[in-house]
Design a protein around this motif. Structure first.
Motif, PDB file in Angstrom:
ATOM      1  N   HIS A 114       0.856  -1.255   0.013  1.00  0.00           N
ATOM      2  CA  HIS A 114       0.071  -0.080   0.220  1.00  0.00           C
ATOM      3  C   HIS A 114       0.833   1.206   0.066  1.00  0.00           C
ATOM      4  O   HIS A 114       1.823   1.289   0.641  1.00  0.00           O
ATOM      5  N   SER A 116       0.396   5.905  -0.997  1.00  0.00           N
ATOM      6  CA  SER A 116      -0.719   6.861  -1.225  1.00  0.00           C
ATOM      7  C   SER A 116      -0.333   7.688  -2.619  1.00  0.00           C
ATOM      8  O   SER A 116      -1.348   7.566  -3.517  1.00  0.00           O
ATOM      9  N   ARG A 117       0.774   8.371  -2.884  1.00  0.00           N
ATOM     10  CA  ARG A 117       1.184   8.732  -4.158  1.00  0.00           C
ATOM     11  C   ARG A 117       2.228   8.044  -4.675  1.00  0.00           C
ATOM     12  O   ARG A 117       2.719   8.153  -5.902  1.00  0.00           O
ATOM     13  N   LEU A 121      10.273   8.464  -3.527  1.00  0.00           N
ATOM     14  CA  LEU A 121      11.619   8.227  -4.198  1.00  0.00           C
ATOM     15  C   LEU A 121      12.870   8.406  -3.470  1.00  0.00           C
ATOM     16  O   LEU A 121      12.936   9.234  -2.605  1.00  0.00           O
ATOM     17  N   LEU A 138      -3.426   4.219  -3.220  1.00  0.00           N
ATOM     18  CA  LEU A 138      -4.539   4.896  -2.695  1.00  0.00           C
ATOM     19  C   LEU A 138      -4.798   6.245  -3.343  1.00  0.00           C
ATOM     20  O   LEU A 138      -5.479   7.240  -2.726  1.00  0.00           O
ATOM     21  N   LEU A 183       9.461  18.632  -2.248  1.00  0.00           N
ATOM     22  CA  LEU A 183       8.884  18.232  -3.476  1.00  0.00           C
ATOM     23  C   LEU A 183       7.497  18.198  -3.083  1.00  0.00           C
ATOM     24  O   LEU A 183       7.045  17.339  -2.271  1.00  0.00           O
ATOM     25  N   VAL A 193       2.966   9.694   7.507  1.00  0.00           N
ATOM     26  CA  VAL A 193       3.415   8.329   8.049  1.00  0.00           C
ATOM     27  C   VAL A 193       4.760   7.923   7.995  1.00  0.00           C
ATOM     28  O   VAL A 193       4.991   7.009   8.707  1.00  0.00           O
ATOM     29  N   MET A 197       9.421  15.166   6.602  1.00  0.00           N
ATOM     30  CA  MET A 197       9.681  16.742   6.772  1.00  0.00           C
ATOM     31  C   MET A 197       9.679  17.729   6.004  1.00  0.00           C
ATOM     32  O   MET A 197       9.960  17.762   4.949  1.00  0.00           O
ATOM     33  N   SER A 415      13.667  20.899  -5.476  1.00  0.00           N
ATOM     34  CA  SER A 415      14.968  20.201  -5.402  1.00  0.00           C
ATOM     35  C   SER A 415      15.221  19.070  -6.213  1.00  0.00           C
ATOM     36  O   SER A 415      16.155  18.499  -6.300  1.00  0.00           O
ATOM     37  N   LEU A 416      14.282  18.829  -7.375  1.00  0.00           N
ATOM     38  CA  LEU A 416      14.382  17.823  -8.184  1.00  0.00           C
ATOM     39  C   LEU A 416      15.764  17.853  -8.926  1.00  0.00           C
ATOM     40  O   LEU A 416      16.347  16.698  -9.276  1.00  0.00           O
ATOM     41  N   HIS A 434      18.634   8.759  -7.246  1.00  0.00           N
ATOM     42  CA  HIS A 434      19.256   9.250  -6.001  1.00  0.00           C
ATOM     43  C   HIS A 434      18.632   8.435  -4.970  1.00  0.00           C
ATOM     44  O   HIS A 434      17.923   7.633  -4.919  1.00  0.00           O
ATOM     45  N   TYR A 515      16.210   6.925  10.167  1.00  0.00           N
ATOM     46  CA  TYR A 515      15.099   7.757   9.987  1.00  0.00           C
ATOM     47  C   TYR A 515      13.896   7.028   9.185  1.00  0.00           C
ATOM     48  O   TYR A 515      12.868   6.740   9.249  1.00  0.00           O
ATOM     49  N   ARG A 516      14.627   6.644   7.901  1.00  0.00           N
ATOM     50  CA  ARG A 516      13.593   5.990   6.751  1.00  0.00           C
ATOM     51  C   ARG A 516      14.699   5.270   6.198  1.00  0.00           C
ATOM     52  O   ARG A 516      15.777   5.232   6.158  1.00  0.00           O
ATOM     53  N   LYS A 559       7.704  -5.029   5.204  1.00  0.00           N
ATOM     54  CA  LYS A 559       7.664  -3.577   5.404  1.00  0.00           C
ATOM     55  C   LYS A 559       8.208  -3.347   6.743  1.00  0.00           C
ATOM     56  O   LYS A 559       8.108  -3.808   7.646  1.00  0.00           O
TER      57      LYS A 559
HETATM   58  C1  LIG Z   1      14.920  15.372  -4.568  1.00  0.00           C
HETATM   59  C2  LIG Z   1      14.048  14.819  -3.464  1.00  0.00           C
HETATM   60  C3  LIG Z   1      13.756  15.615  -2.409  1.00  0.00           C
HETATM   61  C4  LIG Z   1      13.115  15.207  -1.289  1.00  0.00           C
HETATM   62  N1  LIG Z   1      12.617  15.915  -0.298  1.00  0.00           N
HETATM   63  C5  LIG Z   1      11.969  15.488   0.872  1.00  0.00           C
HETATM   64  C6  LIG Z   1      11.770  16.671   1.859  1.00  0.00           C
HETATM   65  O1  LIG Z   1      12.156  17.693   1.826  1.00  0.00           O
HETATM   66  N2  LIG Z   1      11.089  16.059   2.927  1.00  0.00           N
HETATM   67  C7  LIG Z   1      10.617  14.820   2.992  1.00  0.00           C
HETATM   68  O2  LIG Z   1      10.007  14.418   4.126  1.00  0.00           O
HETATM   69  N3  LIG Z   1      10.798  13.698   2.054  1.00  0.00           N
HETATM   70  C8  LIG Z   1      11.657  14.445   0.889  1.00  0.00           C
HETATM   71  N4  LIG Z   1      11.623  13.622  -0.257  1.00  0.00           N
HETATM   72  C9  LIG Z   1      11.276  12.104  -0.090  1.00  0.00           C
HETATM   73  C10 LIG Z   1       9.815  11.672  -0.573  1.00  0.00           C
HETATM   74  O3  LIG Z   1       9.997  12.034  -2.003  1.00  0.00           O
HETATM   75  C11 LIG Z   1       8.912  12.327   0.059  1.00  0.00           C
HETATM   76  O4  LIG Z   1       8.923  11.975   1.410  1.00  0.00           O
HETATM   77  C12 LIG Z   1       7.440  12.008  -0.389  1.00  0.00           C
HETATM   78  O5  LIG Z   1       6.722  12.784   0.282  1.00  0.00           O
HETATM   79  C13 LIG Z   1       7.180  10.726   0.002  1.00  0.00           C
HETATM   80  O6  LIG Z   1       6.101  10.269  -1.207  1.00  0.00           O
HETATM   81  P1  LIG Z   1       4.479  10.028  -0.933  1.00  0.00           P
HETATM   82  O7  LIG Z   1       4.153  11.170   0.017  1.00  0.00           O
HETATM   83  O8  LIG Z   1       3.941   9.875  -2.192  1.00  0.00           O
HETATM   84  O9  LIG Z   1       4.383   8.701  -0.038  1.00  0.00           O
HETATM   85  P2  LIG Z   1       4.126   7.375  -0.399  1.00  0.00           P
HETATM   86  O10 LIG Z   1       5.035   6.790  -1.380  1.00  0.00           O
HETATM   87  O11 LIG Z   1       2.612   7.201  -0.959  1.00  0.00           O
HETATM   88  O12 LIG Z   1       4.314   6.569   0.816  1.00  0.00           O
HETATM   89  C14 LIG Z   1       5.536   6.731   1.787  1.00  0.00           C
HETATM   90  C15 LIG Z   1       5.230   5.692   2.643  1.00  0.00           C
HETATM   91  O13 LIG Z   1       4.237   5.620   3.590  1.00  0.00           O
HETATM   92  C16 LIG Z   1       3.296   4.561   3.478  1.00  0.00           C
HETATM   93  N5  LIG Z   1       1.906   4.755   3.186  1.00  0.00           N
HETATM   94  C17 LIG Z   1       1.546   5.500   2.352  1.00  0.00           C
HETATM   95  N6  LIG Z   1       0.336   6.013   2.608  1.00  0.00           N
HETATM   96  C18 LIG Z   1      -0.036   5.031   3.480  1.00  0.00           C
HETATM   97  C19 LIG Z   1      -1.404   4.882   4.077  1.00  0.00           C
HETATM   98  N7  LIG Z   1      -2.604   5.560   3.716  1.00  0.00           N
HETATM   99  N8  LIG Z   1      -1.368   4.314   5.373  1.00  0.00           N
HETATM  100  C20 LIG Z   1      -0.488   3.470   5.820  1.00  0.00           C
HETATM  101  N9  LIG Z   1       0.942   3.474   5.278  1.00  0.00           N
HETATM  102  C21 LIG Z   1       1.109   4.464   4.044  1.00  0.00           C
HETATM  103  C22 LIG Z   1       3.772   3.705   2.180  1.00  0.00           C
HETATM  104  O14 LIG Z   1       3.834   2.365   2.419  1.00  0.00           O
HETATM  105  C23 LIG Z   1       5.253   4.259   2.172  1.00  0.00           C
HETATM  106  O15 LIG Z   1       6.085   3.242   2.876  1.00  0.00           O
HETATM  107  C24 LIG Z   1      12.723  13.775  -1.188  1.00  0.00           C
HETATM  108  C25 LIG Z   1      12.949  12.813  -2.165  1.00  0.00           C
HETATM  109  C26 LIG Z   1      13.680  13.468  -3.391  1.00  0.00           C
HETATM  110  C27 LIG Z   1      13.997  12.414  -4.521  1.00  0.00           C
END
Ligand SMILES: Cc1cc2nc3c(=O)[nH]c(=O)nc-3n(C[C@H](O)[C@H](O)[C@H](O)COP(=O)(O)OP(=O)(O)OC[C@H]3O[C@@H](n4cnc5c(N)ncnc54)[C@H](O)[C@@H]3O)c2cc1C
Length: 579
Positions: A114, A116-117, A121, A138, A183, A193, A197, A415-416, A434, A515-516, A559
């Motif tokens: 599972h 969300s978006r 990456l 989702l 981003l 979740v 930050m 930041s891409l 990356h 942290y992750r 996971k």
């Molecule tokens: C150049 C670059 C810059 C970035 N800058 C930042 C930054 O400034 N700050 C930052 O925090 N991150 C950053 N990121 C990391 C990442 O891109 C972001 O955190 C992004 O928001 C995560 O993707 P998402 O929100 O679509 O989450 P998803 O990919 O959808 O999910 C993230 C995680 O949460 C879990 N999850 C998602 N939805 C649910 C749900 N509904 N219930 C339970 N679990 C769920 C998923 O299983 C997955 O493990 C960066 C990445 C890159 C490549």
């Protein structure tokens, strides 16, 4: 079932950036992977046909329709045996559909992955831990349920992105500044979740959550905190619970699917000051960390303090070849030349001050005075933006980009470009990727300096510069050792793996957790293995809960290194690894 993936962003810039990210990823055709262990093809086929009857044929994907459910930065993308690929994908648009999907998955014992978006990456994107799982996407659950500007919070569904929330607030003239990561295309819930930050006052997103709604693997729905009381007026205002707090069980977890989440937002302030402080030397980091750490703890600085290194400043503006055309990473002497040519600091701390104008000005004066005593060789700057009426509120869009954007909650794709750092403009078939190693370290100058001194040679030995940034909290920092590489260069990919393991070993010696984590490193259960106290009591405890909630092991097996009983044999142990 659909064999082509549709557009998922209403925003043309964001859809274009998404397409560009996947552009050079080998995804047509998608090489099929075996089904997860124990799943029969006949059961899988029946499950998929039931998914179709729940969500419709256009919302179930197979074959090349899975093109966007893989990690565009997967180091194993040319190795079918190791590449992470789902066997199908399903996209519900209501919690009723989600519940029916869970019922089918339980009936046929089909593992789901599972997200969300899927914009995680650098950590695996939407790719599953167990190959052949069904991607549970989702993004169509995308309602903004409420934005409250009396108490300053939002309640959203999983598909709501940072840009969508921001645009909603602007359109409805909400008196809030939502936080955003660098981003804006990710989901508010996904990022939160995964303990992501932003950059302003409410930057530690997971700490701004009061009530959440979760669907458990059996389809039951739980609301946490005061939201557990039907019609509670404090549902999104208080973290107090009569009994154990449950929210944390669903962060970085496979115990349930968050279907709604509240998030506290920053009240639109009267004034905002964009602040930065830079110092010239690599070794200046020690004093910067100690001084800002103290000011975070005593409340002088309340927002995030974001530290960046010179290389990171440069990589937003250009590529390595723009600064250095020799072999390997930019050497120290050249970096020093670049620092002098550009006038940049070796380290920058950036933060915002938010609130009534008089308080913001007084805070800045106090910070200036502390820094002039403790770090006199540094350079401070502060640009004030204010609504000059005493009870007025500042419109974030009046702050120019160079001083605003993510610090005032305006999402972008800022930041891409940093990912392109190693790709030569002449190499038309280059493919940027990356990753990062992200340890949690005490907010202590000596320890941060030590980490930089330890990680720098490991980075350089593997062909990249020390590209580091960190988010300062009151008592710890979350550090990113970033690395970018060219996916078309096998040697670089091997080095990136080596680099990650090198950093891991050093962090382990110091007791630094992560942290992750990337799904490939969840694969080796590398990070979960760090929880070694009392024979991995933490992991055993979470897995007891997992088995109780998810006896069929359908939700996100593996996971975060959390395995349901049914798949526990897949866990990597130190012994297995050395076999
Ligand atoms: C150049 C670059 C810059 C970035 N800058 C930042 C930054 O400034 N700050 C930052 O925090 N991150 C950053 N990121 C990391 C990442 O891109 C972001 O955190 C992004 O928001 C995560 O993707 P998402 O929100 O679509 O989450 P998803 O990919 O959808 O999910 C993230 C995680 O949460 C879990 N999850 C998602 N939805 C649910 C749900 N509904 N219930 C339970 N679990 C769920 C998923 O299983 C997955 O493990 C960066 C990445 C890159 C490549």
């Amino acid at each position: 079932m659909s064999t082509t993936h549709p557009e998922t962003y209403n925003h043309p810039d964001y859809e274009a950036a998404h397409q560009q990210t996947y552009e050079r990823t080998p995804r047509h055709p998608i090489t099929p992977v075996p089904l997860p262990p124990g799943v029969r093809q006949s059961d899988f086929d029946l499950a998929v046909s039931e998914f179709v009857s729940i969500v419709g044929v256009e919302s179930v994907f197979v074959k090349d329709g899975l093109s966007d459910y893989i990690d565009p930065y997967d180091v194993h993308e040319h190795d079918p045996a190791q590449r992470k690929v789902p066997s199908a994908a399903v996209c519900p648009n209501s919690t009723e559909q989600l519940s029916s999907i869970l019922q089918v998955a339980n009936k046929f014992k089909i593992p789901l992955w599972h997200f969300s978006r899927g914009k995680n990456l650098g950590y695996g994107g939407p790719a599953p831990r167990v190959n052949g799982s069904v991607a549970l996407d989702l993004h169509r659950l995308d309602r903004i349920i409420e934005v409250n500007d009396e108490y300053h919070y939002a309640v959203v569904e999983p598909g709501v992105t940072f840009i969508q929330l921001y645009e909603y607030c602007v359109e409805h003239k909400k008196k809030v500044w939502p936080s955003t990561p660098s981003l804006g295309w990710g989901s508010v819930i996904g990022n939160t979740v995964d303990r992501g930050m932003g950059f302003g006052m409410n930057f530690a997103h997971h700490q701004c959550v009061a009530g959440i709604e979760v669907m458990l693997p059996d389809g039951d729905v739980v609301r946490t905190g005061q939201w557990g009381i039907t019609s509670s007026p404090s549902a999104f205002l208080s973290k107090f619970t009569f009994g154990p707090s449950l929210e944390g069980l669903f962060f970085q977890s496979n115990l349930g699917i968050v279907t709604k989440m509240s998030l506290w937002l920053t009240p639109q302030p009267q004034a905002y000051m964009c602040c930065s402080f830079s110092m010239p030397l690599f070794t200046d980091l020690e004093v910067m960390v100690d001084v800002f750490g103290e000011m975070k703890r005593n409340g002088t600085v309340q927002s995030c303090v974001w530290f960046t290194s010179l290389i990171e400043t440069l990589c937003i503006m250009g590529r390595r070849e723009d600064y250095w055309t020799g072999e390997g990473p930019v050497p120290d002497w050249r970096l020093e030349e670049l620092r002098q040519e550009t006038g940049f600091g070796h380290w920058y701390a950036r933060w915002g001050l938010y609130g009534p104008k008089r308080i913001v000005k007084a805070q800045f004066e106090e910070i200036k005075s502390v820094l002039s005593r403790r770090a006199p060789t540094g350079t401070i700057s502060g640009n004030l933006y204010a609504n000059h009426e005493d009870d007025g509120r500042l419109d974030a869009t009046t702050v120019p980009d160079q001083d605003g954007q993510m610090f005032v909650g305006i999402p972008s794709l800022w930041s891409l470009p940093l990912i392109n750092w190693p790709i030569s403009k002449d190499k038309k078939d280059g493919k940027a990727a990356h990753g990062d190693y992200a340890p949690v370290i005490p907010s202590n100058g000596k320890l941060l300096m030590e980490w930089m001194n330890v990680s720098k040679p490991i980075c350089e030995a593997n062909g990249v510069e020390l590209m580091a940034d960190f988010f300062m909290h009151e008592r710890h920092v979350v550090l990113m050792n970033m690395f970018t590489w060219d996916q078309t260069d096998t040697a670089q990919k091997v080095k990136m793996e080596r680099l990650y393991y090198g950093l891991y070993e050093e962090a382990k010696k110091r007791g630094y957790g992560m942290y992750r984590g990337h799904v490939n490193h969840m694969e080796t259960d590398l990070i979960a293995n760090l929880n070694d106290f009392n024979n991995h009591a933490y992991n055993r405890f979470v897995e007891k809960i997992k088995d109780a909630l998810d006896p069929n092991g359908i939700l996100g097996p593996g996971k975060q290194g959390i395995w349901p009983n049914r798949f526990r044999h897949l866990r990597e142990t130190q012994e297995k690894k050395s076999e």
